[in-house]
Motif scaffolding. Structure first.
Motif, short mmCIF file in Angstrom:
data_model
loop_
_atom_site.label_atom_id
_atom_site.label_comp_id
_atom_site.label_asym_id
_atom_site.label_seq_id
_atom_site.Cartn_x
_atom_site.Cartn_y
_atom_site.Cartn_z
N LEU A 54 38.45 6.45 57.03
CA LEU A 54 37.74 6.57 55.75
C LEU A 54 37.89 5.25 55.02
O LEU A 54 39.02 4.79 54.77
CB LEU A 54 38.34 7.72 54.93
CG LEU A 54 37.84 7.85 53.49
CD1 LEU A 54 36.36 8.22 53.46
CD2 LEU A 54 38.65 8.90 52.75
N LYS A 56 36.89 2.67 51.74
CA LYS A 56 36.42 2.48 50.36
C LYS A 56 36.46 0.98 50.10
O LYS A 56 37.51 0.35 50.29
CB LYS A 56 37.30 3.23 49.36
CG LYS A 56 36.85 3.03 47.94
CD LYS A 56 37.70 3.81 46.96
CE LYS A 56 37.23 3.41 45.58
NZ LYS A 56 37.23 4.43 44.62
N PHE A 103 39.49 12.47 48.52
CA PHE A 103 39.28 11.84 49.82
C PHE A 103 39.68 12.75 50.98
O PHE A 103 39.01 12.78 52.01
CB PHE A 103 40.00 10.49 49.90
CG PHE A 103 39.38 9.45 49.02
CD1 PHE A 103 38.15 8.89 49.32
CD2 PHE A 103 40.03 9.03 47.86
CE1 PHE A 103 37.57 7.93 48.50
CE2 PHE A 103 39.46 8.08 47.03
CZ PHE A 103 38.23 7.53 47.35
N GLN A 105 39.51 15.97 50.90
CA GLN A 105 38.41 16.94 50.93
C GLN A 105 37.23 16.37 51.72
O GLN A 105 36.62 17.08 52.53
CB GLN A 105 37.95 17.30 49.51
CG GLN A 105 38.98 18.00 48.67
CD GLN A 105 39.09 19.48 48.93
OE1 GLN A 105 38.44 20.02 49.84
NE2 GLN A 105 39.91 20.15 48.16
N ARG A 106 36.92 15.10 51.49
CA ARG A 106 35.80 14.47 52.21
C ARG A 106 36.06 14.43 53.71
O ARG A 106 35.15 14.70 54.51
CB ARG A 106 35.56 13.05 51.69
CG ARG A 106 34.83 13.04 50.36
CD ARG A 106 34.53 11.67 49.84
NE ARG A 106 33.87 10.80 50.81
CZ ARG A 106 33.82 9.48 50.71
NH1 ARG A 106 34.37 8.86 49.69
NH2 ARG A 106 33.21 8.77 51.61
N ASP A 109 35.68 17.99 54.95
CA ASP A 109 34.25 18.33 54.97
C ASP A 109 33.59 17.73 56.20
O ASP A 109 32.79 18.38 56.88
CB ASP A 109 33.54 17.81 53.71
CG ASP A 109 33.90 18.56 52.44
OD1 ASP A 109 34.48 19.67 52.52
OD2 ASP A 109 33.60 18.01 51.35
N PHE A 110 33.92 16.47 56.49
CA PHE A 110 33.39 15.77 57.65
C PHE A 110 33.76 16.51 58.93
O PHE A 110 32.91 16.75 59.80
CB PHE A 110 33.91 14.33 57.67
CG PHE A 110 33.49 13.54 58.86
CD1 PHE A 110 32.25 12.94 58.92
CD2 PHE A 110 34.35 13.38 59.95
CE1 PHE A 110 31.85 12.19 60.03
CE2 PHE A 110 33.97 12.65 61.06
CZ PHE A 110 32.72 12.05 61.10
#
Length: 166
Positions: A54, A56, A103, A105-106, A109-110
């Motif tokens: 991930l 950013k 993050f 959660q993301r 979700d992915f």
């Protein structure tokens, strides 16, 4: 952005997981240590195409392993679904300064979207029995706690196994 990790990402991912380990140790959660997670585990994840990073602002702030391989420690668990076409989540980490911002959660979700799109039956994972925050995180997402496993190289305390039926 979430993308497949490559070997050139290993050092940054280890920085993330080591920072997480130190953060948890500071809270009295002895879940990760110097021997886990380690470079060899991440290299295997990359070779299997199962490690995701991930980013950013072009910096890796988190990672997750989405695997099809069931660890032998999971065999005794009475899972909700058959041991066919399941996904396993390992080594979910968000660098401490980015925790609490959605993050994790993301990443979940992915993983869940990936599982649904690829017709997996369920997602399985474990989380440390002393990490109440992680337990709440997964339970709020609908994961059911099913039993305990032990990883003696990590802790004398059990890890709770969870499953989300898709």
């Amino acid at each position: 952005m979430i993308r497949k990790a490559t070997e050139k990402d290993i050092d940054r991912i280890l920085t993330v997981t080591r920072a997480c380990a130190q953060h948890m140790i500071g809270q009295g959660i002895l879940q990760w240590n110097d021997s886990y997670p380690n470079k060899s585990a991440f290299l295997i994840d990359i070779q299997r195409g199962e490690l995701y990073a991930l980013e950013k602002n072009n910096n890796i702030v988190g990672c997750i392993t989405i695997s099809t391989l069931m660890d032998s420690e999971y065999v005794p668990i009475k899972w909700l679904t058959e041991n066919k076409h399941n996904l396993y989540i390992h080594r979910l980490a968000i660098i401490p300064e980015f925790q609490g911002q959605g993050f994790a959660q993301r990443l979940m979700d992915f993983a869940e979207d990936f599982a649904i799109k690829n017709n997996y039956t369920s997602i399985r994972l474990d989380t440390f029995s002393q990490n109440k925050r992680n337990q709440k995180f997964y339970e709020l997402r609908g994961y059911k706690k099913l039993g305990s496993v032990y990883f003696p190289n990590q802790s004398e305390h059990p890890f709770y196994c969870y499953e989300l039926v898709l």
